[in-house]
Motif scaffolding. Structure first.
Motif, short mmCIF file in Angstrom:
data_model
loop_
_atom_site.label_atom_id
_atom_site.label_comp_id
_atom_site.label_asym_id
_atom_site.label_seq_id
_atom_site.Cartn_x
_atom_site.Cartn_y
_atom_site.Cartn_z
N ASP A 44 4.02 -1.93 5.72
CA ASP A 44 2.64 -1.49 5.55
C ASP A 44 1.91 -1.49 6.89
O ASP A 44 1.24 -0.52 7.27
CB ASP A 44 1.90 -2.41 4.57
CG ASP A 44 1.82 -1.84 3.16
OD1 ASP A 44 2.11 -0.65 2.97
OD2 ASP A 44 1.47 -2.60 2.25
N ARG B 174 4.04 5.23 4.85
CA ARG B 174 3.39 5.83 3.67
C ARG B 174 4.31 5.78 2.46
O ARG B 174 3.85 5.68 1.33
CB ARG B 174 3.00 7.27 3.97
CG ARG B 174 1.96 7.42 5.08
CD ARG B 174 1.58 8.88 5.27
NE ARG B 174 0.66 9.07 6.37
CZ ARG B 174 0.19 10.24 6.76
NH1 ARG B 174 0.59 11.36 6.12
NH2 ARG B 174 -0.64 10.33 7.78
N GLU B 175 5.62 5.89 2.71
CA GLU B 175 6.62 5.74 1.66
C GLU B 175 7.69 4.77 2.13
O GLU B 175 8.05 4.77 3.31
CB GLU B 175 7.29 7.08 1.29
CG GLU B 175 6.42 8.02 0.50
CD GLU B 175 7.22 9.14 -0.15
OE1 GLU B 175 8.43 8.92 -0.44
OE2 GLU B 175 6.65 10.22 -0.34
N GLY C 90 5.80 9.41 7.76
CA GLY C 90 5.49 8.02 7.47
C GLY C 90 6.53 7.34 6.61
O GLY C 90 6.20 6.43 5.84
N ARG D 239 0.84 -1.21 0.00
CA ARG D 239 0.00 0.00 0.00
C ARG D 239 0.87 1.26 0.00
O ARG D 239 0.52 2.26 -0.61
CB ARG D 239 -0.92 0.00 1.22
CG ARG D 239 -2.00 -1.07 1.18
CD ARG D 239 -2.99 -0.88 2.32
NE ARG D 239 -2.37 -1.02 3.62
CZ ARG D 239 -2.23 -2.17 4.27
NH1 ARG D 239 -2.66 -3.29 3.72
NH2 ARG D 239 -1.66 -2.21 5.46
N ALA D 240 2.00 1.20 0.70
CA ALA D 240 2.91 2.34 0.75
C ALA D 240 3.57 2.54 -0.62
O ALA D 240 3.75 1.60 -1.39
CB ALA D 240 3.98 2.13 1.81
N THR D 241 3.92 3.77 -0.92
CA THR D 241 4.63 4.10 -2.15
C THR D 241 6.08 3.62 -2.05
O THR D 241 6.77 3.94 -1.09
CB THR D 241 4.60 5.61 -2.40
OG1 THR D 241 3.25 6.05 -2.52
CG2 THR D 241 5.36 5.97 -3.67
#
Length: 324
Positions: A291, A296-297, A253, A231-233
């Motif tokens: 995740d 987030r990244e 994140g 889900r994270a970039t």
């Protein structure tokens, strides 16, 4: 429904489910697979529906031995036989001409089919029990939603699908990334997807150089440009790019998966193993854990250029491509 894969009764239950056209998630040494009997197009359609996978994206058929491989193949070329002899059971998929009228859905409608003989004892026990029920092979892509991170633990599968899916728990996968795929359907060996087996190992087995994919290569599982994404970039960065970015303002994140980076306040640091085999075994679990930790990244340091890292590099490149 989570069942102990070492329980003979669980194996028998799963074999009956496969024979009846139902889905079963099973462990292999590479990743967990979402399986259906490969010669039942209606059963295979349930895989595509559950994963959200395009029906023309072929599946790999898992077989107990060369005898069952011959059931699905119109021909087993010499190069395929050499690979089977060298690496079966194990993380090697050969693409060969498909027997007419057999497993069209599993092959994504192509005239070729991918075959693999897994080494995991639970997978082998299930294939043996299913053969007693008339099932000659099990089509089994990774047991996750299409394009997402492959599962290497039974809990990963349970997180992806409804609770009524029968999941055989065989512990953590020992290899951790999917099999090498070699196209043997056109006379010469073409490496379509790297795995933990090195190009040198494969070339030694076949006695000739591997060729690179071309426009005429058959479609193969796991070879889309964007795949294996959390889900994270994901950002795949060289060592220099990573160090430069870490010297500036860090996004909220942030997680870093690196061989060389030091801990930074405000980010999650996950060390990347220095050994390619260990890194492969841990890769998908690491992405899932980051995740779960709320990343987030994920900034990933590019693996070394050595050929033994080709499989890990391939998965990370495709994971990052989903966000480009």
């Amino acid at each position: 429904m989570l069942l102990n894969g070492n329980d003979p009764q669980a194996i028998a239950t799963a074999a009956r489910a496969l024979a009846a056209g139902e889905l079963v998630a099973l462990p292999t040494e590479t990743v967990y697979g979402l399986g259906a009997r490969a010669d039942d197009d209606a059963a295979v359609a349930k895989i595509f529906a559950a994963k959200g996978r395009p029906a023309d994206h072929p599946l790999i058929v898992h077989v107990l031995d060369a005898e069952d491989a011959a059931y699905f193949a119109a021909d087993l070329p010499e190069v395929a036989r050499r690979l089977m002899q060298a690496f079966w059971p194990g993380p090697m998929t050969v693409i060969v001409p498909r027997a007419e009228g057999v497993a069209a859905a599993s092959a994504g409608g192509q005239s070729s089919i991918g075959l693999r003989c897994p080494a995991h004892p639970v997978a082998r026990a299930l294939l043996a029990a299913a053969r007693q029920q008339g099932v000659r092979g099990v089509a089994a892509p990774s047991a996750n939603r299409f394009g997402r991170v492959s599962p290497t633990r039974a809990a990963h599968v349970a997180d992806e699908f409804d609770a009524d899916l029968l999941v055989l728990d065989g512990g953590d996968c020992a290899v951790g990334i999917e099999s090498s795929i070699v196209d043997c359907s056109r006379g010469q060996a073409v490496l379509l997807r790297p795995g933990v087996l090195t190009a040198a190992q494969i070339e030694a087995a076949i006695g000739s150089p591997l060729l690179a994919p071309d426009a005429a290569a058959p479609r193969a599982s796991g070879t889309l440009a964007a795949h294996y994404a959390p889900r994270a970039t994901v950002r795949l960065l060289s060592t220099e790019q990573l160090q430069q970015r870490l010297s500036g303002a860090l996004p909220e994140g942030l997680a870093v998966y690196s061989r060389t980076a030091l801990a930074f306040a405000g980010c999650i640091l996950q060390p990347m193993p220095l050994d390619a085999v260990v890194a492969a075994q841990q890769l998908f679990a690491v992405l899932r854990d980051l995740d779960a930790a709320g990343a987030r990244e994920i900034w990933v340091e590019s693996p070394p250029p050595a050929r033994e890292w080709d499989g890990v590099r391939d998965r990370l490149t495709r994971a990052a491509a989903a966000f480009e």
